[in-house]
Enzyme design. Structure first.
Site, PDB file in Angstrom:
ATOM      1  N   ASP A 163       0.877  -1.175   0.000  1.00 48.42           N
ATOM      2  CA  ASP A 163       0.000   0.000   0.000  1.00 48.42           C
ATOM      3  C   ASP A 163       0.910   1.220   0.000  1.00 48.42           C
ATOM      4  O   ASP A 163       2.034   1.151   0.496  1.00 48.42           O
ATOM      5  CB  ASP A 163      -0.889   0.021   1.248  1.00 48.42           C
ATOM      6  N   ASN A 171     -10.972   6.937   7.230  1.00 46.93           N
ATOM      7  CA  ASN A 171     -10.699   5.504   7.074  1.00 46.93           C
ATOM      8  C   ASN A 171     -11.142   4.698   8.289  1.00 46.93           C
ATOM      9  O   ASN A 171     -11.388   3.498   8.201  1.00 46.93           O
ATOM     10  CB  ASN A 171      -9.181   5.237   6.926  1.00 46.93           C
ATOM     11  N   LEU A 172     -11.207   5.372   9.454  1.00 48.54           N
ATOM     12  CA  LEU A 172     -11.315   4.618  10.705  1.00 48.54           C
ATOM     13  C   LEU A 172     -12.681   3.962  10.913  1.00 48.54           C
ATOM     14  O   LEU A 172     -12.826   3.084  11.743  1.00 48.54           O
ATOM     15  CB  LEU A 172     -10.967   5.514  11.904  1.00 48.54           C
ATOM     16  N   GLN A 173     -13.688   4.393  10.138  1.00 42.49           N
ATOM     17  CA  GLN A 173     -15.034   3.822  10.271  1.00 42.49           C
ATOM     18  C   GLN A 173     -15.041   2.346   9.892  1.00 42.49           C
ATOM     19  O   GLN A 173     -15.857   1.573  10.360  1.00 42.49           O
ATOM     20  CB  GLN A 173     -16.005   4.654   9.404  1.00 42.49           C
ATOM     21  N   LYS A 187      -0.122   3.664   5.879  1.00 46.15           N
ATOM     22  CA  LYS A 187      -0.917   2.483   6.267  1.00 46.15           C
ATOM     23  C   LYS A 187      -0.027   1.279   6.487  1.00 46.15           C
ATOM     24  O   LYS A 187      -0.313   0.412   7.314  1.00 46.15           O
ATOM     25  CB  LYS A 187      -1.946   2.173   5.178  1.00 46.15           C
ATOM     26  N   ASP A 231      -9.350  -1.118  -4.464  1.00 46.21           N
ATOM     27  CA  ASP A 231     -10.653  -0.491  -4.647  1.00 46.21           C
ATOM     28  C   ASP A 231     -10.774   0.189  -6.009  1.00 46.21           C
ATOM     29  O   ASP A 231     -11.566   1.084  -6.170  1.00 46.21           O
ATOM     30  CB  ASP A 231     -10.893   0.535  -3.527  1.00 46.21           C
ATOM     31  N   ASN A 232      -9.943  -0.228  -6.975  1.00 48.35           N
ATOM     32  CA  ASN A 232     -10.087   0.399  -8.289  1.00 48.35           C
ATOM     33  C   ASN A 232      -9.822  -0.619  -9.389  1.00 48.35           C
ATOM     34  O   ASN A 232      -9.127  -1.609  -9.187  1.00 48.35           O
ATOM     35  CB  ASN A 232      -9.148   1.606  -8.403  1.00 48.35           C
ATOM     36  N   CYS A 289     -16.546   2.886  -4.095  1.00 46.50           N
ATOM     37  CA  CYS A 289     -16.843   2.763  -2.673  1.00 46.50           C
ATOM     38  C   CYS A 289     -16.723   4.116  -1.974  1.00 46.50           C
ATOM     39  O   CYS A 289     -17.510   4.449  -1.096  1.00 46.50           O
ATOM     40  CB  CYS A 289     -15.848   1.791  -2.073  1.00 46.50           C
ATOM     41  N   CYS A 440     -19.999  17.109  -9.678  1.00 42.87           N
ATOM     42  CA  CYS A 440     -20.117  15.800  -9.027  1.00 42.87           C
ATOM     43  C   CYS A 440     -19.107  15.801  -7.887  1.00 42.87           C
ATOM     44  O   CYS A 440     -18.642  16.866  -7.481  1.00 42.87           O
ATOM     45  CB  CYS A 440     -19.857  14.673 -10.014  1.00 42.87           C
TER      46      CYS A 440
END
Ligand SMILES: [Zn+2]
Length: 484
Positions: A163, A171-173, A187, A231-232, A289, A440
């Site tokens: 990463d 991010n912490l959620q 990270k 995530d991509n 996401c 957007c």
């Protein structure tokens, strides 16, 4: 006859946000035609000749079928529309006996892994395989978190982490390996601390760099299994192709809002990611996401299933998700295991592959990420200029193409709201003598909106707010989100 059509979360914006639709019809083709009649926005998912765009697939009772299928459907049958977000026989272990015999378990390990040793399916042999294994986790976000935790706790001997991002408060959620004091740390550093805290004996290899065509082979080469927690689309296709060429199994996980997918792609024996999803959706069409949000425990569920698949590949046993895809909808508690098939014409793992080395394949272009092209095609306006024009009272139309939940967080005042799917038929609401500014979240969907309207024949001047609301936050909104 009424048939239930389930629509995967990322595609619901094309069917008035419905998860399940009852449609009258007696075969797949007719049902999909009626879907387009009843939900005109769903036409965006189809080519002009009526076939589905390559990033969407249709399943009848968990088997993939052609959208043109005349196979008749029966009362109680289910149809599922699934996008790229993106086997079964008991498998042999990916760890050779020779490698297993080279490792030993000491007393503390026998105590630590006691509950694995009790399991007939794992036992000492299985635990030694786990210790001998080398697993690479790509992406240390929300999916990477549970994968790191469970593989470390299970005793995987060598864990690679890749990463290049820093931890942020947002991010912490869901990214549970990082804590509040890790905000702004890399990270990779925070993940390394978490692994060490769980089991200091694990060998950790860090790869603090962006995966590209020229470094990915070197990074993945030494590992037995690759876990795709990215995530991509660009990363997913790149990881897939490199792993097909180097014959590495990939444990894939993806999610959106309340829904997740898990599969094992191992081209030696079954389909790869490209077999299932030959092309990504056009940039901006399906929200990511980051734009769509995700409920906190979902990555825990999906990542834990990924970790479980990794362990089964190492131990050698159980039914793997190779050749299958688990789809879990946690909002409606609907889950299914779909069969996925190898595509003989797959450009990377098919019979006559056109991609034989990744260095010559343009992933940016394939995923629609070429910035220069977009800039040539669409004119952009900077947030400062837009703010100045609004303040001056210049006549202009602002069109917000974001999703309702995004607007709920931060409304853009004086903007009219038109979802991308409705732009073509609602173009009369725009004044071609006045500049129209599209907004957007990040400036990608507004480009898509402009191209959509151009294709529909709209002639007025159109601009995209450069960088979207994200870049305009401090200029157009005060900290409280109020207008100027
Ligand atoms: Zn393939």
């Amino acid at each position: 006859m009424q048939i239930s059509v389930y629509v995967s979360a990322t595609l619901r914006t094309f069917v008035n946000r419905k998860a399940k639709i009852e449609i009258e019809g007696n075969n797949v083709r007719k049902i999909l035609e009626r879907l387009q009649d009843e939900y005109p926005e769903s036409k965006a998912l189809f080519e002009e000749d009526g076939t589905l765009k390559p990033f969407v697939s249709v399943y009848l009772n968990e088997e993939r079928v052609s959208e043109q299928s005349e196979t008749s459907v029966q009362e109680g049958d289910q149809i599922l529309l699934l996008p790229a977000i993106a086997g079964g026989a008991p498998a042999e272990s990916v760890i050779s006996d020779e490698r297993r015999k080279q490792v030993a378990l000491d007393d503390s390990e026998i105590e630590r892994f006691n509950k694995h040793l009790m399991l007939r399916e794992i036992g000492v042999k299985g635990q030694k395989r786990i210790k001998a294994a080398k697993v690479l986790i790509i992406g240390l976000g929300s999916l990477g978190s549970p994968v790191v935790q469970y593989l470390a706790a299970a005793g995987v001997g060598t864990i690679g982490i890749a990463d290049f991002d820093e931890v942020s408060l947002g991010n912490l959620q869901s990214q549970v390996i990082h804590g509040t004091r890790d905000v702004h740390r890399p990270k990779i550093a925070s993940a390394r601390d978490s692994i060490k805290a769980i089991n200091p004996k694990i060998k950790i290899e860090t790869h603090n760099e962006k995966l590209e065509v020229d470094n990915i082979a070197d990074i993945i080469e030494d590992y037995d299994i690759i876990v795709d927690c990215t995530d991509n689309y660009k990363s997913r296709y790149l990881i897939n192709d490199a792993c097909v060429l180097l014959e590495k199994p990939v444990v894939f996980g993806a999610m959106y809002q309340f829904e997740g997918q898990v599969s094992v792609f191992d081209a030696k024996s079954g389909p790869c990611f490209r077999c299932q999803f030959p092309a990504p959706p056009p940039s901006g069409l399906v929200p990511t996401c980051a734009e769509g949000g995700v409920i906190s425990p979902l990555p825990g569920i999906i990542g834990s299933i990924q970790a479980n698949e990794v362990l089964k590949l190492i131990i050698g046993g159980g039914e793997s998700l190779a050749g299958k895809m688990l789809v879990v909808d946690t909002w409606n508690n609907h889950s299914s295991v779909l069969r996925i098939h190898k595509n003989d014409n797959c450009p990377i793992c098919g019979k006559n592959p056109s991609i034989t080395e990744i260095e010559t394949f343009d992933y940016e272009d394939f995923c629609g990420l070429k910035q220069e092209e977009n800039e040539l095609l669409v004119e952009a306006i900077e947030a400062e200029e837009l703010a100045a024009r609004i303040e001056k009272g210049d006549p202009l139309t602002i069109v917000d193409v974001r999703e309702p939940h995004e607007r709920a967080i931060q409304r853009f005042p004086n903007a009219i709201v038109i979802p991308i799917g409705q732009l073509a038929r609602r173009q009369k609401e725009l004044d071609p003598d006045v500049d129209t500014i599209f907004i957007c979240r990040e400036g990608k969907r507004s480009i898509l909106a402009i191209n959509t309207l151009r294709e529909a024949g709209y002639k007025g001047p159109m601009y995209s707010l450069k960088g979207g609301i994200e870049s305009a936050k401090n200029i157009i909104f005060s900290n409280e989100g109020a207008w100027l």
